[in-house]
Design a protein around this motif. Sequence first.
Motif, short mmCIF file in Angstrom:
data_model
loop_
_atom_site.label_atom_id
_atom_site.label_comp_id
_atom_site.label_asym_id
_atom_site.label_seq_id
_atom_site.Cartn_x
_atom_site.Cartn_y
_atom_site.Cartn_z
N GLU A 327 -23.24 5.78 1.07
CA GLU A 327 -23.86 6.58 2.13
C GLU A 327 -25.27 6.12 2.44
O GLU A 327 -25.65 5.97 3.62
N ILE A 330 -25.43 2.62 4.20
CA ILE A 330 -25.12 2.73 5.63
C ILE A 330 -26.29 3.36 6.39
O ILE A 330 -26.65 2.91 7.49
N TYR A 331 -26.90 4.38 5.81
CA TYR A 331 -28.06 5.01 6.44
C TYR A 331 -29.21 3.99 6.58
O TYR A 331 -29.89 3.94 7.62
N LYS A 333 -28.95 0.77 6.88
CA LYS A 333 -28.62 -0.24 7.89
C LYS A 333 -28.92 0.28 9.30
O LYS A 333 -29.20 -0.51 10.22
N GLN A 334 -28.90 1.58 9.49
CA GLN A 334 -29.20 2.15 10.80
C GLN A 334 -30.69 2.05 11.14
O GLN A 334 -31.08 2.25 12.29
N SER A 360 -15.39 -2.06 3.93
CA SER A 360 -15.85 -0.79 4.49
C SER A 360 -17.33 -0.85 4.83
O SER A 360 -17.77 -0.31 5.86
N LEU A 361 -18.13 -1.51 3.99
CA LEU A 361 -19.56 -1.63 4.27
C LEU A 361 -19.84 -2.63 5.38
O LEU A 361 -20.72 -2.42 6.22
N HIS A 364 -19.88 -1.40 8.78
CA HIS A 364 -21.13 -0.73 9.18
C HIS A 364 -22.31 -1.70 9.25
O HIS A 364 -23.45 -1.26 9.41
#
Length: 431
Positions: A327, A330-331, A333-334, A360-361, A364
Motif C-alpha cells: 500500500e 503504491i502511495y 509512486k503517486q 501487481s506493483l 502501479h
Amino acid sequence: MKFAFVNPDWDFAGSTYFGCRDPHTPLELLFSSAKVQEAGHEALVIDAQTAKLPLAAVRTQVDAFDPDFLIIPSAPSYLFWRCPPPELRVPAKWFRGVDGRAKKVLVGPHGSATPLAAMRKTAVDIVIKGECDQVIADLASKPWDLLDGVCYRDRQECEHVSPGLAVVDMKTLGALDFKNYAVEKHSHRHHVFHGSGRGAELEFARGCPWNCTFCNKQLFRNKFRERDVDAVLLEVDRLVERGVDYIYFIDEIFGVGKNVHRLLEGIAERNVQIGFQTRIDLWNEELLDLLGRAHTISVECGVESITEAGREVLNKNCRMSTERITELLIYAKQRIPWVQANLILTEKDDKREIRRWQESLKAHGVWVSEPVPMFPFPGSPLYVQTFGEQPDDRAWERAHHYYTQRFVDKGFSDIQEQKPAPIEDLERSAA
C-alpha cells in the motif's frame, strides 16, 4: 605534510558486484581531505573515476604533488560499505601504478574485515579499519599504535593490527566547500532525472539501527549517527550554486529519526531534486507527502522478502505486513517518479508468489528487482552463519567461492554479472 587521495577509475567486469556503476562523488575522501587541511596539512584529491583519467595521468599528478601519504579506497564510493566487490584488483593495480615515496594507505570495508590480507594483497603500509575521515589526518602527528583502526607494517616488516575500529563523530564533519572538487565534471544522473545532468552525492547519516543478516556494517560503520542538519543544507546550497540540480543521499538508511524530516523541509525550500535508499516501513502517508514536497524523484526501498517469515530470516525487524508495505509503495509512486522495491533471495519466498507481487506493483508503476542471491560478506552475520567462524585472511575467497558455486546453476539477479570470474583471476589481472 602532504596527503594525496585517489579515487580510481573503477572496473567491474567479471565481478559479482551489483551496485550502481555510474561515477559517484568520493565523499569519504573529501571528508578526509578536509580534516587534513584543518590540521594544517596539504591535500590533493584526484577523482579518476568521474574524470575518466588513465592511471598514467594520475601518476603524473601525484608525482608533481610528491605526497607523504597516498590514500586509495578498497571499494567504489557509492555502496562503499553495503556491497563492495569482493576482489581487491583495482586498488592493488592503482597502488602499484602510482607508487613512490609516499606511505600507502588503504581505506574501506576490505581492510576492516581482513586487514592483514588486504595489506598483503595491495602491498600497502597502512590499512584503516573503520572510518577514515579523522584518523587519516592523525597519521601525521600521533603514534600509529595508539590510533584506533590503524593497522600497519613497520620498518622491520612486522605487521600490527589494531584491536579497535576508527569511528568518526559525525557532528565534526562540517560542510564541505567543494572548492577543490570538479563538480562540473560530475554527471551523475538517475534514469528519471531530467535536469541539467549535473548531479552529486551527500551524506546525512551513517550506520543503521537494524542488524540485517546480510549487512557487513559491524566491522565497518555500525552505530547510527547523524550530521548537523544546517551543515548538510549548506552543502546543498553550495552544490546548487555550482549548477547541481540532483542530489543522491548515500546514507545506509535514509529516513531514520525526526531530524531527517527537518532536512527534508529545508530541501523543499530549495530548487533541487533528491534520491536515496530507505525502508518503506519508516514512512507513512504524511511523510511520503513530505518527500513529494522535497522534490524526491527516486526512492529505493529495501523490502528484501515478500513474506513476514522471509523478513524474519533476514532479521529485518519489520513490524509492517506485506499488505501495508504494498500500500505504501503504491502511495509513494503517486508522488515520486521512481519507486523501487529491492528483493533478496530467501527460501521462505515462493517464486510464483514473487512474480505475482512484482506484476501487481508494476501495474502501479513500482519497479521491483529480481531477487538478488545474498553474498556472505565478511563482517556480516550471514558470513558467520554460513561458515561458523569469524572472517580470517581467506574470508573473501571463501565467500566468493561459496557464492559462485551455489548460484551458478540457480542464476544471479538481473542486475549482476551472469558469469562472474573467479576471485583469483580478477586479482591476478591487477598484477
